[in-house]
Design a protein around this motif. Structure first.
Motif, short mmCIF file in Angstrom:
data_model
loop_
_atom_site.label_atom_id
_atom_site.label_comp_id
_atom_site.label_asym_id
_atom_site.label_seq_id
_atom_site.Cartn_x
_atom_site.Cartn_y
_atom_site.Cartn_z
N UNK A 143 2.86 9.73 0.26
CA UNK A 143 1.52 9.41 0.84
C UNK A 143 0.38 8.40 0.21
N UNK A 144 0.43 8.57 -1.20
CA UNK A 144 -0.33 7.81 -1.83
C UNK A 144 0.00 6.10 -1.89
N UNK A 145 1.47 5.92 -1.90
CA UNK A 145 1.94 4.72 -1.84
C UNK A 145 1.53 3.94 -0.30
N UNK A 146 1.77 4.79 0.50
CA UNK A 146 1.47 4.56 2.15
C UNK A 146 -0.05 4.26 2.10
N UNK A 147 -0.88 4.92 1.66
CA UNK A 147 -2.29 4.65 1.48
C UNK A 147 -2.60 3.43 1.05
N UNK A 148 -2.23 3.17 -0.33
CA UNK A 148 -2.47 1.97 -0.87
C UNK A 148 -2.15 0.62 -0.23
N UNK A 149 -0.55 0.69 0.61
CA UNK A 149 -0.10 -0.38 1.22
C UNK A 149 -1.10 -0.40 2.56
N UNK B 265 -4.20 -2.57 1.40
CA UNK B 265 -3.84 -3.96 1.48
C UNK B 265 -3.45 -4.78 2.54
N UNK B 266 -3.26 -4.11 3.80
CA UNK B 266 -2.79 -4.86 5.01
C UNK B 266 -4.14 -4.56 5.64
N UNK B 267 -5.06 -4.15 5.39
CA UNK B 267 -6.40 -3.94 6.12
C UNK B 267 -6.53 -2.67 7.21
N UNK B 268 -5.72 -1.63 6.93
CA UNK B 268 -5.43 -0.49 7.51
C UNK B 268 -6.12 0.83 6.67
N UNK B 269 -6.51 1.81 7.45
CA UNK B 269 -6.90 3.22 6.76
C UNK B 269 -5.70 4.37 7.20
N UNK B 270 -5.25 5.02 6.17
CA UNK B 270 -4.24 6.04 6.62
C UNK B 270 -5.04 7.21 6.77
N UNK B 271 -4.72 7.69 7.94
CA UNK B 271 -5.52 9.19 8.29
C UNK B 271 -4.44 10.34 8.52
N UNK B 272 -4.70 11.27 7.92
CA UNK B 272 -3.85 12.52 7.93
C UNK B 272 -4.49 13.45 8.93
N UNK B 273 -3.98 14.06 9.81
CA UNK B 273 -4.11 14.84 10.90
C UNK B 273 -4.95 16.18 9.87
#
Length: 87
Positions: A17-23, A26-34
């Protein structure tokens, strides 16, 4: 009492999850967890990506995507699901 295998699986999921959040950042997105807390709910434990800019509210992935789907969208390699599929 918690099982040692469950603890390791939870730790590995947090790392992914942390790797995906950082990636995503970097690509201009925010990872949101339900935020759903009921394990019986259909969307429990799912994720989505949205634009990191406050002025834009577009969603990059459909609501309810798995962590593996998020990793695939972001172009991450080496998730346990990828390894299972290769065997």
């Amino acid at each position: 009492m918690s099982d040692a295998w469950d603890d390791k699986a939870d730790a590995w999921t947090k790392v992914r999850e942390n790797k995906a959040r950082r990636a995503a950042e970097r690509q201009g997105y925010a990872l949101n967890r339900n935020r759903r807390r009921d394990p019986r709910a259909l969307d429990y434990g799912t994720y989505s990506l949205s634009s990191a800019h406050a002025a834009t509210t577009r969603t990059a992935t459909p609501e309810g995507a798995s962590l593996s789907e998020i990793e695939q969208f972001l172009g991450l390699k080496g998730s346990p699901d990828d390894q299972d599929a290769a065997d």
